[in-house]
Design a protein around this motif. Structure first.
Motif, PDB file in Angstrom:
ATOM      1  N   ASP A  48      45.442  -8.659  20.552  1.00  0.00           N
ATOM      2  CA  ASP A  48      45.980  -8.049  21.760  1.00  0.00           C
ATOM      3  C   ASP A  48      47.443  -8.369  22.014  1.00  0.00           C
ATOM      4  O   ASP A  48      48.133  -7.627  22.721  1.00  0.00           O
ATOM      5  CB  ASP A  48      45.165  -8.508  22.978  1.00  0.00           C
ATOM      6  N   MET A  49      47.949  -9.454  21.474  1.00  0.00           N
ATOM      7  CA  MET A  49      49.295  -9.905  21.807  1.00  0.00           C
ATOM      8  C   MET A  49      50.300  -9.512  20.728  1.00  0.00           C
ATOM      9  O   MET A  49      50.018  -9.615  19.543  1.00  0.00           O
ATOM     10  CB  MET A  49      49.305 -11.424  22.006  1.00  0.00           C
ATOM     11  N   PHE A  50      51.475  -9.072  21.168  1.00  0.00           N
ATOM     12  CA  PHE A  50      52.548  -8.748  20.226  1.00  0.00           C
ATOM     13  C   PHE A  50      52.919  -9.987  19.398  1.00  0.00           C
ATOM     14  O   PHE A  50      52.859 -11.118  19.900  1.00  0.00           O
ATOM     15  CB  PHE A  50      53.799  -8.279  20.977  1.00  0.00           C
ATOM     16  N   PRO A  51      53.333  -9.782  18.146  1.00  0.00           N
ATOM     17  CA  PRO A  51      53.742 -10.914  17.308  1.00  0.00           C
ATOM     18  C   PRO A  51      55.154 -11.375  17.645  1.00  0.00           C
ATOM     19  O   PRO A  51      56.121 -11.106  16.924  1.00  0.00           O
ATOM     20  CB  PRO A  51      53.656 -10.330  15.889  1.00  0.00           C
ATOM     21  N   VAL A  52      55.259 -12.073  18.738  1.00  0.00           N
ATOM     22  CA  VAL A  52      56.547 -12.592  19.201  1.00  0.00           C
ATOM     23  C   VAL A  52      56.537 -14.110  19.059  1.00  0.00           C
ATOM     24  O   VAL A  52      55.509 -14.709  18.753  1.00  0.00           O
ATOM     25  CB  VAL A  52      56.800 -12.174  20.667  1.00  0.00           C
ATOM     26  N   PHE A 100      55.210  -1.447  29.967  1.00  0.00           N
ATOM     27  CA  PHE A 100      53.882  -0.915  30.236  1.00  0.00           C
ATOM     28  C   PHE A 100      53.813  -0.134  31.544  1.00  0.00           C
ATOM     29  O   PHE A 100      53.019   0.789  31.671  1.00  0.00           O
ATOM     30  CB  PHE A 100      52.851  -2.053  30.246  1.00  0.00           C
ATOM     31  N   ILE A 101      54.654  -0.487  32.502  1.00  0.00           N
ATOM     32  CA  ILE A 101      54.655   0.250  33.762  1.00  0.00           C
ATOM     33  C   ILE A 101      55.815   1.224  33.834  1.00  0.00           C
ATOM     34  O   ILE A 101      55.648   2.365  34.276  1.00  0.00           O
ATOM     35  CB  ILE A 101      54.666  -0.712  34.966  1.00  0.00           C
ATOM     36  N   ALA A 102      56.990   0.833  33.383  1.00  0.00           N
ATOM     37  CA  ALA A 102      58.164   1.714  33.480  1.00  0.00           C
ATOM     38  C   ALA A 102      58.021   2.898  32.530  1.00  0.00           C
ATOM     39  O   ALA A 102      57.855   4.046  32.960  1.00  0.00           O
ATOM     40  CB  ALA A 102      59.432   0.927  33.189  1.00  0.00           C
ATOM     41  N   GLY A 103      58.077   2.648  31.223  1.00  0.00           N
ATOM     42  CA  GLY A 103      57.931   3.723  30.259  1.00  0.00           C
ATOM     43  C   GLY A 103      56.508   4.221  30.152  1.00  0.00           C
ATOM     44  O   GLY A 103      56.258   5.417  29.978  1.00  0.00           O
ATOM     45  N   GLY A 104      55.534   3.312  30.272  1.00  0.00           N
ATOM     46  CA  GLY A 104      54.146   3.659  30.021  1.00  0.00           C
ATOM     47  C   GLY A 104      53.452   4.386  31.139  1.00  0.00           C
ATOM     48  O   GLY A 104      52.521   5.163  30.885  1.00  0.00           O
ATOM     49  N   MET A 105      53.855   4.180  32.383  1.00  0.00           N
ATOM     50  CA  MET A 105      53.130   4.764  33.511  1.00  0.00           C
ATOM     51  C   MET A 105      54.029   5.562  34.461  1.00  0.00           C
ATOM     52  O   MET A 105      53.847   6.753  34.640  1.00  0.00           O
ATOM     53  CB  MET A 105      52.403   3.660  34.298  1.00  0.00           C
ATOM     54  N   LEU A 106      55.000   4.914  35.085  1.00  0.00           N
ATOM     55  CA  LEU A 106      55.816   5.598  36.092  1.00  0.00           C
ATOM     56  C   LEU A 106      56.896   6.460  35.463  1.00  0.00           C
ATOM     57  O   LEU A 106      57.486   7.308  36.129  1.00  0.00           O
ATOM     58  CB  LEU A 106      56.437   4.584  37.050  1.00  0.00           C
ATOM     59  N   THR A 107      57.166   6.257  34.184  1.00  0.00           N
ATOM     60  CA  THR A 107      58.151   7.017  33.397  1.00  0.00           C
ATOM     61  C   THR A 107      59.506   7.096  34.100  1.00  0.00           C
ATOM     62  O   THR A 107      60.171   8.119  34.094  1.00  0.00           O
ATOM     63  CB  THR A 107      57.629   8.433  33.043  1.00  0.00           C
ATOM     64  N   LEU A 120      46.240  -2.537  31.943  1.00  0.00           N
ATOM     65  CA  LEU A 120      47.345  -1.667  31.542  1.00  0.00           C
ATOM     66  C   LEU A 120      47.933  -2.054  30.191  1.00  0.00           C
ATOM     67  O   LEU A 120      48.441  -1.196  29.466  1.00  0.00           O
ATOM     68  CB  LEU A 120      48.451  -1.693  32.604  1.00  0.00           C
ATOM     69  N   VAL A 121      47.888  -3.329  29.852  1.00  0.00           N
ATOM     70  CA  VAL A 121      48.457  -3.761  28.570  1.00  0.00           C
ATOM     71  C   VAL A 121      47.428  -3.721  27.441  1.00  0.00           C
ATOM     72  O   VAL A 121      47.772  -3.975  26.283  1.00  0.00           O
ATOM     73  CB  VAL A 121      49.079  -5.181  28.664  1.00  0.00           C
ATOM     74  N   ASP A 122      46.184  -3.401  27.776  1.00  0.00           N
ATOM     75  CA  ASP A 122      45.117  -3.324  26.779  1.00  0.00           C
ATOM     76  C   ASP A 122      44.887  -1.858  26.423  1.00  0.00           C
ATOM     77  O   ASP A 122      44.176  -1.139  27.116  1.00  0.00           O
ATOM     78  CB  ASP A 122      43.837  -3.949  27.342  1.00  0.00           C
ATOM     79  N   ASP A 123      45.501  -1.395  25.323  1.00  0.00           N
ATOM     80  CA  ASP A 123      45.375   0.028  24.977  1.00  0.00           C
ATOM     81  C   ASP A 123      43.942   0.398  24.618  1.00  0.00           C
ATOM     82  O   ASP A 123      43.528   1.542  24.801  1.00  0.00           O
ATOM     83  CB  ASP A 123      46.330   0.382  23.833  1.00  0.00           C
ATOM     84  N   HIS A 124      43.138  -0.588  24.148  1.00  0.00           N
ATOM     85  CA  HIS A 124      41.738  -0.296  23.859  1.00  0.00           C
ATOM     86  C   HIS A 124      40.986   0.044  25.152  1.00  0.00           C
ATOM     87  O   HIS A 124      40.016   0.812  25.115  1.00  0.00           O
ATOM     88  CB  HIS A 124      41.063  -1.490  23.188  1.00  0.00           C
TER      89      HIS A 124
END
Length: 450
Positions: free
Chosen positions: A103-107, A168-175, A199-203
Protein backbone atom coordinates in the motif's frame (compact mmCIF):
# COMPACT_ATOMS: atom_id res chain seq x y z
CA UNK A 1 -45.50 25.65 -26.29
CA UNK A 2 -47.18 22.80 -24.42
CA UNK A 3 -48.30 22.77 -20.80
CA UNK A 4 -48.07 19.96 -18.29
CA UNK A 5 -48.94 19.59 -14.61
CA UNK A 6 -47.50 17.15 -12.09
CA UNK A 7 -46.69 16.85 -8.40
CA UNK A 8 -42.92 17.32 -8.65
CA UNK A 9 -40.79 18.48 -11.58
CA UNK A 10 -37.13 17.55 -11.58
CA UNK A 11 -34.38 19.46 -13.38
CA UNK A 12 -31.65 17.05 -14.46
CA UNK A 13 -31.70 13.37 -15.44
CA UNK A 14 -28.47 12.32 -13.78
CA UNK A 15 -28.33 9.76 -10.95
CA UNK A 16 -29.64 12.36 -8.45
CA UNK A 17 -32.66 13.45 -10.44
CA UNK A 18 -33.59 9.96 -11.56
CA UNK A 19 -33.25 8.41 -8.10
CA UNK A 20 -35.46 11.20 -6.73
CA UNK A 21 -38.01 10.61 -9.50
CA UNK A 22 -37.95 6.87 -8.85
CA UNK A 23 -38.55 7.34 -5.12
CA UNK A 24 -41.37 9.83 -5.67
CA UNK A 25 -43.07 7.74 -8.34
CA UNK A 26 -42.95 4.65 -6.10
CA UNK A 27 -44.85 6.70 -3.50
CA UNK A 28 -47.57 7.51 -6.03
CA UNK A 29 -46.41 10.96 -7.10
CA UNK A 30 -46.64 12.20 -10.69
CA UNK A 31 -43.21 13.42 -11.81
CA UNK A 32 -41.68 15.07 -14.86
CA UNK A 33 -37.89 15.08 -15.45
CA UNK A 34 -36.39 17.77 -17.69
CA UNK A 35 -32.88 17.16 -19.04
CA UNK A 36 -30.83 19.64 -21.06
CA UNK A 37 -28.65 17.00 -22.71
CA UNK A 38 -29.64 14.53 -25.40
CA UNK A 39 -29.01 11.68 -22.95
CA UNK A 40 -29.57 10.71 -19.34
CA UNK A 41 -26.76 10.04 -16.87
CA UNK A 42 -25.32 13.49 -16.17
CA UNK A 43 -21.68 13.09 -15.22
CA UNK A 44 -21.90 9.35 -15.85
CA UNK A 45 -21.55 8.66 -19.56
CA UNK A 46 -20.64 5.42 -21.28
CA UNK A 47 -19.79 5.97 -24.94
CA UNK A 48 -18.07 4.23 -27.85
CA UNK A 49 -15.03 5.88 -29.44
CA UNK A 50 -13.73 4.24 -32.64
CA UNK A 51 -15.63 1.12 -31.62
CA UNK A 52 -14.17 1.01 -28.09
CA UNK A 53 -16.40 1.39 -25.04
CA UNK A 54 -15.17 4.02 -22.60
CA UNK A 55 -16.49 5.38 -19.32
CA UNK A 56 -16.33 9.06 -20.17
CA UNK A 57 -17.52 10.02 -16.67
CA UNK A 58 -17.84 8.45 -13.21
CA UNK A 59 -17.45 4.70 -13.07
CA UNK A 60 -16.16 3.12 -9.83
CA UNK A 61 -17.94 1.79 -6.75
CA UNK A 62 -16.23 1.34 -3.39
CA UNK A 63 -17.46 -1.14 -0.72
CA UNK A 64 -18.90 1.60 1.52
CA UNK A 65 -21.09 3.04 -1.26
CA UNK A 66 -24.05 1.01 -0.11
CA UNK A 67 -26.79 3.18 -1.63
CA UNK A 68 -25.36 2.67 -5.11
CA UNK A 69 -24.62 -1.00 -4.51
CA UNK A 70 -28.19 -1.59 -3.32
CA UNK A 71 -29.59 0.22 -6.36
CA UNK A 72 -27.39 -1.76 -8.75
CA UNK A 73 -28.58 -4.99 -7.13
CA UNK A 74 -32.21 -3.88 -7.21
CA UNK A 75 -31.90 -3.12 -10.92
CA UNK A 76 -30.47 -6.60 -11.49
CA UNK A 77 -27.15 -5.31 -12.78
CA UNK A 78 -23.80 -7.04 -12.38
CA UNK A 79 -20.48 -5.61 -11.20
CA UNK A 80 -16.88 -6.75 -11.54
CA UNK A 81 -13.64 -5.91 -9.77
CA UNK A 82 -10.99 -3.69 -11.27
CA UNK A 83 -7.89 -5.66 -12.27
CA UNK A 84 -5.27 -5.31 -9.54
CA UNK A 85 -2.98 -8.35 -9.67
CA UNK A 86 0.73 -7.57 -9.81
CA UNK A 87 2.96 -4.67 -8.84
CA UNK A 88 2.37 -0.93 -9.04
CA UNK A 89 4.69 1.83 -10.30
CA UNK A 90 5.77 4.97 -8.45
CA UNK A 91 7.63 7.86 -10.05
CA UNK A 92 9.40 10.05 -7.49
CA UNK A 93 9.69 13.85 -7.77
CA UNK A 94 13.19 13.45 -9.24
CA UNK A 95 11.82 11.14 -11.96
CA UNK A 96 13.09 7.89 -10.47
CA UNK A 97 10.79 4.99 -11.39
CA UNK A 98 10.20 2.21 -8.87
CA UNK A 99 8.12 -0.95 -9.04
CA UNK A 100 6.54 -1.87 -5.71
CA UNK A 101 3.94 -4.01 -3.98
CA UNK A 102 1.82 -3.17 -0.98
CA UNK A 103 0.00 0.00 0.00
CA UNK A 104 2.85 2.43 0.63
CA UNK A 105 4.91 4.22 -2.01
CA UNK A 106 8.59 3.17 -2.12
CA UNK A 107 9.94 6.31 -0.52
CA UNK A 108 12.66 6.85 2.06
CA UNK A 109 12.09 5.70 5.61
CA UNK A 110 11.60 9.21 7.00
CA UNK A 111 9.20 10.19 4.18
CA UNK A 112 7.21 7.01 4.71
CA UNK A 113 6.95 7.79 8.41
CA UNK A 114 5.75 11.31 7.62
CA UNK A 115 3.16 10.03 5.15
CA UNK A 116 1.86 7.53 7.68
CA UNK A 117 1.70 10.24 10.34
CA UNK A 118 -0.19 12.65 8.05
CA UNK A 119 -2.64 9.93 7.00
CA UNK A 120 -3.31 9.10 10.66
CA UNK A 121 -3.78 12.78 11.46
CA UNK A 122 -6.25 13.23 8.61
CA UNK A 123 -8.07 10.05 9.63
CA UNK A 124 -8.49 11.45 13.14
CA UNK A 125 -9.77 14.78 11.83
CA UNK A 126 -12.17 13.08 9.42
CA UNK A 127 -13.55 10.88 12.19
CA UNK A 128 -13.96 13.81 14.58
CA UNK A 129 -15.40 16.34 12.14
CA UNK A 130 -17.47 13.98 9.98
CA UNK A 131 -19.21 14.57 6.64
CA UNK A 132 -22.62 15.87 7.66
CA UNK A 133 -21.80 19.19 9.35
CA UNK A 134 -18.05 19.94 9.20
CA UNK A 135 -18.79 23.64 9.70
CA UNK A 136 -19.88 22.91 13.27
CA UNK A 137 -16.45 21.69 14.41
CA UNK A 138 -14.84 23.97 16.98
CA UNK A 139 -11.82 24.48 14.73
CA UNK A 140 -13.82 24.69 11.47
CA UNK A 141 -13.13 28.39 10.88
CA UNK A 142 -9.40 27.89 11.43
CA UNK A 143 -9.21 24.86 9.12
CA UNK A 144 -11.27 26.64 6.47
CA UNK A 145 -9.03 29.71 6.43
CA UNK A 146 -5.86 27.90 5.29
CA UNK A 147 -5.30 26.07 2.03
CA UNK A 148 -4.73 22.33 2.12
CA UNK A 149 -1.29 22.93 0.57
CA UNK A 150 -0.21 25.24 3.37
CA UNK A 151 -1.88 23.20 6.11
CA UNK A 152 0.13 20.13 5.08
CA UNK A 153 3.34 22.13 5.22
CA UNK A 154 2.41 23.42 8.67
CA UNK A 155 2.30 19.79 9.77
CA UNK A 156 5.45 18.55 8.02
CA UNK A 157 8.63 19.86 6.41
CA UNK A 158 8.95 16.76 4.22
CA UNK A 159 8.01 18.13 0.78
CA UNK A 160 7.70 14.72 -0.86
CA UNK A 161 5.35 13.49 1.86
CA UNK A 162 3.22 16.64 1.54
CA UNK A 163 3.06 16.39 -2.25
CA UNK A 164 2.12 12.71 -2.17
CA UNK A 165 -0.61 13.22 0.42
CA UNK A 166 -1.91 16.32 -1.31
CA UNK A 167 -2.19 14.48 -4.63
CA UNK A 168 -4.97 12.20 -3.40
CA UNK A 169 -7.36 15.06 -2.69
CA UNK A 170 -6.13 17.86 -4.96
CA UNK A 171 -5.46 16.01 -8.22
CA UNK A 172 -7.34 12.85 -7.28
CA UNK A 173 -10.65 14.26 -6.06
CA UNK A 174 -11.24 18.03 -6.09
CA UNK A 175 -9.15 18.46 -9.28
CA UNK A 176 -7.91 21.86 -8.15
CA UNK A 177 -4.48 22.94 -6.94
CA UNK A 178 -4.13 22.26 -3.22
CA UNK A 179 -3.71 26.03 -2.78
CA UNK A 180 -7.27 26.61 -4.05
CA UNK A 181 -9.31 24.86 -1.35
CA UNK A 182 -9.17 24.67 2.40
CA UNK A 183 -8.01 22.02 4.81
CA UNK A 184 -11.63 21.75 6.01
CA UNK A 185 -12.77 20.98 2.45
CA UNK A 186 -10.09 18.27 2.26
CA UNK A 187 -11.24 16.79 5.56
CA UNK A 188 -14.84 16.73 4.30
CA UNK A 189 -13.65 14.84 1.22
CA UNK A 190 -11.95 12.26 3.44
CA UNK A 191 -14.85 12.02 5.89
CA UNK A 192 -17.38 11.51 3.10
CA UNK A 193 -15.40 8.44 1.99
CA UNK A 194 -15.16 7.06 5.53
CA UNK A 195 -11.53 8.03 6.12
CA UNK A 196 -8.47 9.44 4.41
CA UNK A 197 -7.07 5.92 4.44
CA UNK A 198 -9.87 4.93 2.08
CA UNK A 199 -8.89 7.69 -0.36
CA UNK A 200 -5.27 6.55 -0.53
CA UNK A 201 -6.25 2.88 -0.93
CA UNK A 202 -6.96 2.43 -4.65
CA UNK A 203 -8.07 -1.16 -4.01
CA UNK A 204 -10.87 0.28 -1.86
CA UNK A 205 -11.94 3.52 -3.52
CA UNK A 206 -11.68 2.09 -7.07
CA UNK A 207 -13.04 -1.35 -6.27
CA UNK A 208 -15.79 -2.30 -8.72
CA UNK A 209 -17.40 -1.32 -12.03
CA UNK A 210 -20.81 -1.94 -13.52
CA UNK A 211 -20.98 -4.42 -16.39
CA UNK A 212 -22.11 -2.35 -19.37
CA UNK A 213 -21.06 0.94 -17.81
CA UNK A 214 -22.25 3.25 -15.04
CA UNK A 215 -24.52 5.26 -17.34
CA UNK A 216 -26.64 2.12 -17.78
CA UNK A 217 -27.83 2.61 -14.18
CA UNK A 218 -29.40 5.93 -15.14
CA UNK A 219 -30.67 4.55 -18.43
CA UNK A 220 -32.48 1.75 -16.64
CA UNK A 221 -33.96 4.07 -14.02
CA UNK A 222 -35.20 6.39 -16.77
CA UNK A 223 -36.71 3.51 -18.70
CA UNK A 224 -38.58 2.22 -15.66
CA UNK A 225 -40.16 5.64 -15.08
CA UNK A 226 -42.21 5.08 -18.23
CA UNK A 227 -43.05 6.98 -21.38
CA UNK A 228 -43.43 10.73 -21.24
CA UNK A 229 -41.67 11.23 -17.89
CA UNK A 230 -38.14 12.11 -19.01
CA UNK A 231 -37.80 14.90 -21.58
CA UNK A 232 -34.37 15.22 -23.25
CA UNK A 233 -33.02 18.28 -25.06
CA UNK A 234 -35.05 20.39 -22.62
CA UNK A 235 -32.83 22.89 -20.82
CA UNK A 236 -34.77 24.71 -18.12
CA UNK A 237 -34.76 28.46 -18.68
CA UNK A 238 -37.09 29.76 -15.96
CA UNK A 239 -38.52 28.83 -12.59
CA UNK A 240 -41.40 30.99 -11.41
CA UNK A 241 -42.39 30.23 -7.85
CA UNK A 242 -44.60 31.09 -4.91
CA UNK A 243 -44.42 29.55 -1.47
CA UNK A 244 -46.45 26.52 -2.56
CA UNK A 245 -46.14 26.14 -6.33
CA UNK A 246 -43.73 26.36 -9.25
CA UNK A 247 -43.89 26.86 -12.98
CA UNK A 248 -40.83 25.52 -14.79
CA UNK A 249 -40.23 26.62 -18.37
CA UNK A 250 -38.17 25.15 -21.22
CA UNK A 251 -38.13 26.30 -24.84
CA UNK A 252 -40.92 23.86 -25.68
CA UNK A 253 -43.04 23.35 -22.56
CA UNK A 254 -44.13 24.71 -19.20
CA UNK A 255 -44.54 22.34 -16.27
CA UNK A 256 -46.61 23.40 -13.25
CA UNK A 257 -46.03 21.51 -9.99
CA UNK A 258 -46.09 21.74 -6.22
CA UNK A 259 -42.32 21.31 -5.92
CA UNK A 260 -39.19 21.36 -8.06
CA UNK A 261 -35.90 19.57 -7.44
CA UNK A 262 -32.95 21.31 -9.11
CA UNK A 263 -30.72 18.25 -9.53
CA UNK A 264 -27.75 19.86 -11.26
CA UNK A 265 -24.37 20.96 -9.88
CA UNK A 266 -24.27 24.34 -8.10
CA UNK A 267 -22.21 26.01 -10.83
CA UNK A 268 -25.23 25.62 -13.12
CA UNK A 269 -27.88 27.07 -10.79
CA UNK A 270 -27.41 30.50 -12.34
CA UNK A 271 -28.20 29.16 -15.82
CA UNK A 272 -31.84 29.34 -14.70
CA UNK A 273 -33.76 32.60 -14.24
CA UNK A 274 -35.82 32.60 -11.05
CA UNK A 275 -38.87 34.76 -10.50
CA UNK A 276 -38.84 36.08 -7.90
CA UNK A 277 -35.05 35.85 -7.72
CA UNK A 278 -33.42 33.67 -5.10
CA UNK A 279 -32.75 35.24 -1.69
CA UNK A 280 -29.53 37.16 -1.11
CA UNK A 281 -27.90 34.26 0.74
CA UNK A 282 -28.24 31.85 -2.18
CA UNK A 283 -27.31 34.52 -4.70
CA UNK A 284 -24.00 35.01 -2.89
CA UNK A 285 -22.85 31.56 -1.83
CA UNK A 286 -23.68 29.84 -5.11
CA UNK A 287 -20.95 32.03 -6.64
CA UNK A 288 -18.35 30.51 -4.32
CA UNK A 289 -18.87 26.90 -5.43
CA UNK A 290 -16.87 26.02 -8.53
CA UNK A 291 -15.85 23.00 -10.56
CA UNK A 292 -12.31 21.71 -10.85
CA UNK A 293 -10.75 20.60 -14.13
CA UNK A 294 -9.46 17.18 -15.10
CA UNK A 295 -8.66 15.32 -18.30
CA UNK A 296 -9.56 11.65 -18.17
CA UNK A 297 -7.18 9.81 -20.50
CA UNK A 298 -8.33 6.62 -22.24
CA UNK A 299 -5.85 4.45 -24.17
CA UNK A 300 -6.62 1.00 -25.57
CA UNK A 301 -4.05 -1.54 -26.78
CA UNK A 302 -4.32 -4.96 -28.50
CA UNK A 303 -3.64 -6.65 -25.13
CA UNK A 304 -3.09 -5.52 -21.54
CA UNK A 305 0.66 -5.82 -22.10
CA UNK A 306 1.63 -4.50 -18.66
CA UNK A 307 0.31 -7.71 -17.11
CA UNK A 308 3.01 -9.65 -18.98
CA UNK A 309 5.54 -7.63 -16.99
CA UNK A 310 3.88 -8.50 -13.68
CA UNK A 311 2.29 -5.06 -13.37
CA UNK A 312 -1.30 -4.35 -12.39
CA UNK A 313 -1.39 -1.16 -14.46
CA UNK A 314 -1.52 1.17 -11.45
CA UNK A 315 0.91 4.08 -11.30
CA UNK A 316 1.33 7.21 -9.20
CA UNK A 317 3.51 10.27 -9.55
CA UNK A 318 2.63 13.55 -7.83
CA UNK A 319 5.07 15.44 -10.05
CA UNK A 320 4.02 13.77 -13.29
CA UNK A 321 1.77 15.11 -16.02
CA UNK A 322 -0.45 12.05 -15.53
CA UNK A 323 -0.58 11.72 -11.76
CA UNK A 324 -2.54 8.45 -11.67
CA UNK A 325 -2.94 5.57 -14.11
CA UNK A 326 -4.97 2.35 -13.76
CA UNK A 327 -5.93 -0.76 -15.70
CA UNK A 328 -9.43 0.05 -16.95
CA UNK A 329 -10.00 -2.97 -19.17
CA UNK A 330 -13.69 -3.61 -19.72
CA UNK A 331 -15.40 -6.78 -18.53
CA UNK A 332 -14.84 -9.66 -20.93
CA UNK A 333 -12.57 -7.80 -23.34
CA UNK A 334 -9.26 -9.18 -24.66
CA UNK A 335 -7.79 -5.78 -25.47
CA UNK A 336 -6.30 -3.76 -22.64
CA UNK A 337 -7.35 -0.26 -21.64
CA UNK A 338 -5.54 2.22 -19.42
CA UNK A 339 -7.13 5.24 -17.79
CA UNK A 340 -5.14 8.18 -16.48
CA UNK A 341 -5.87 11.58 -14.99
CA UNK A 342 -4.39 15.01 -15.70
CA UNK A 343 -5.56 17.60 -13.23
CA UNK A 344 -5.91 21.37 -12.80
CA UNK A 345 -2.86 23.35 -14.02
CA UNK A 346 -1.52 20.37 -15.96
CA UNK A 347 -4.86 20.12 -17.74
CA UNK A 348 -4.61 23.82 -18.59
CA UNK A 349 -1.18 23.21 -20.10
CA UNK A 350 -2.39 20.28 -22.20
CA UNK A 351 -5.35 22.18 -23.61
CA UNK A 352 -2.95 24.92 -24.73
CA UNK A 353 -1.22 22.45 -27.07
CA UNK A 354 -2.26 21.25 -30.51
CA UNK A 355 -3.90 17.82 -30.64
CA UNK A 356 -0.90 15.85 -31.93
CA UNK A 357 1.55 17.38 -29.44
CA UNK A 358 -0.91 16.86 -26.61
CA UNK A 359 -1.35 13.17 -27.44
CA UNK A 360 2.40 12.66 -27.73
CA UNK A 361 3.09 14.26 -24.35
CA UNK A 362 0.42 12.14 -22.70
CA UNK A 363 1.40 8.75 -24.16
CA UNK A 364 5.03 9.48 -23.29
CA UNK A 365 3.94 9.88 -19.70
CA UNK A 366 2.02 6.59 -19.83
CA UNK A 367 5.19 4.99 -21.19
CA UNK A 368 7.18 6.39 -18.27
CA UNK A 369 4.96 4.29 -16.03
CA UNK A 370 4.41 1.15 -18.10
CA UNK A 371 7.02 0.99 -20.83
CA UNK A 372 7.40 1.91 -24.52
CA UNK A 373 4.45 -0.20 -25.69
CA UNK A 374 2.21 2.45 -24.16
CA UNK A 375 3.35 4.89 -26.87
CA UNK A 376 1.11 3.42 -29.54
CA UNK A 377 -2.51 2.88 -28.46
CA UNK A 378 -5.03 1.61 -31.01
CA UNK A 379 -7.66 3.99 -29.62
CA UNK A 380 -6.93 7.20 -27.70
CA UNK A 381 -9.50 9.59 -26.26
CA UNK A 382 -9.61 12.44 -23.74
CA UNK A 383 -12.70 13.10 -21.64
CA UNK A 384 -13.20 16.84 -21.20
CA UNK A 385 -16.23 17.73 -19.10
CA UNK A 386 -14.87 21.27 -18.86
CA UNK A 387 -16.12 21.87 -22.40
CA UNK A 388 -19.52 20.28 -21.72
CA UNK A 389 -22.18 22.98 -21.82
CA UNK A 390 -24.22 21.36 -19.06
CA UNK A 391 -21.34 20.42 -16.74
CA UNK A 392 -18.48 22.91 -17.22
CA UNK A 393 -15.87 21.10 -15.17
CA UNK A 394 -15.14 17.95 -13.18
CA UNK A 395 -15.57 16.09 -11.02
CA UNK A 396 -17.71 18.24 -8.78
CA UNK A 397 -17.90 21.64 -7.14
CA UNK A 398 -16.10 22.69 -3.98
CA UNK A 399 -15.93 25.97 -2.07
CA UNK A 400 -13.18 28.52 -2.24
CA UNK A 401 -11.22 29.31 0.94
CA UNK A 402 -13.56 30.03 3.84
CA UNK A 403 -16.70 29.16 1.91
CA UNK A 404 -17.50 25.76 3.43
CA UNK A 405 -17.52 27.06 7.00
CA UNK A 406 -19.39 30.23 6.02
CA UNK A 407 -22.12 28.79 3.80
CA UNK A 408 -22.06 24.98 3.88
CA UNK A 409 -24.80 24.83 6.50
CA UNK A 410 -27.24 26.45 4.04
CA UNK A 411 -26.45 24.51 0.86
CA UNK A 412 -29.20 21.90 1.30
CA UNK A 413 -31.92 24.32 2.45
CA UNK A 414 -34.94 24.60 0.14
CA UNK A 415 -36.16 28.00 -1.00
CA UNK A 416 -39.93 27.82 -0.82
CA UNK A 417 -40.88 24.92 -3.14
CA UNK A 418 -37.37 24.79 -4.70
CA UNK A 419 -35.11 21.96 -3.51
CA UNK A 420 -31.43 21.67 -4.49
CA UNK A 421 -29.81 18.24 -4.80
CA UNK A 422 -26.62 16.85 -6.32
CA UNK A 423 -23.57 14.83 -5.32
CA UNK A 424 -21.79 18.19 -4.95
CA UNK A 425 -23.79 18.96 -1.79
CA UNK A 426 -24.12 15.43 -0.46
CA UNK A 427 -22.53 14.43 2.85
CA UNK A 428 -21.82 10.68 2.68
CA UNK A 429 -20.70 9.98 -0.87
CA UNK A 430 -19.78 13.60 -1.62
CA UNK A 431 -18.62 13.85 -5.25
CA UNK A 432 -19.52 10.22 -5.99
CA UNK A 433 -22.45 8.51 -7.73
CA UNK A 434 -23.33 7.03 -4.35
CA UNK A 435 -23.77 10.53 -2.94
CA UNK A 436 -25.95 11.44 -5.93
CA UNK A 437 -28.23 8.47 -5.23
CA UNK A 438 -28.38 9.24 -1.51
CA UNK A 439 -29.26 12.91 -1.86
CA UNK A 440 -31.79 12.16 -4.60
CA UNK A 441 -33.58 9.66 -2.40
CA UNK A 442 -33.30 11.87 0.71
CA UNK A 443 -34.70 14.91 -1.10
CA UNK A 444 -37.63 12.86 -2.38
CA UNK A 445 -38.32 11.60 1.14
CA UNK A 446 -38.17 15.16 2.46
CA UNK A 447 -40.87 16.15 -0.02
CA UNK A 448 -42.91 13.09 0.92
CA UNK A 449 -42.51 13.88 4.61
CA UNK A 450 -41.13 10.43 5.37
Amino acid sequence: MSDRTCDVVIVGAGPTGLSAARTLQAAGKDVVVLEARDRVGGRTWTDHIDGQMYEIGGQWISPDQTALLELVEELGKETYQRYREGDSVYIAPDGTRSVYSGDMFPVGESTQAEMERLIAQLDELAARIGPTAPWEAEDAAELDSVSFHHWLRQQSDDETACANIGMFIAGGMLTKPATAFSALQAILMAASAGSFTHLVDDHFILDRRVVGGMQSVSEQMAGELGEGVVHLNSPVRTIEWTEDSVSVGTDAMTVSADRVIVAVPPNLYSRISYSPHLPRLQQVFHQHQSMGLVIKVHATYPTPFWREDGLCGTGFGAGQLVQEVYDNTNHGEEQGTLVGFISDVNADAMFALDEDTRKQRIVECLADFLGPRALEPDVFYLSDFGSEEWTRGAYATSYDLGGLHRWGRFQNDPVGPIHFASSDIAAHGYQHVDGAIRIGQDTARMILGT
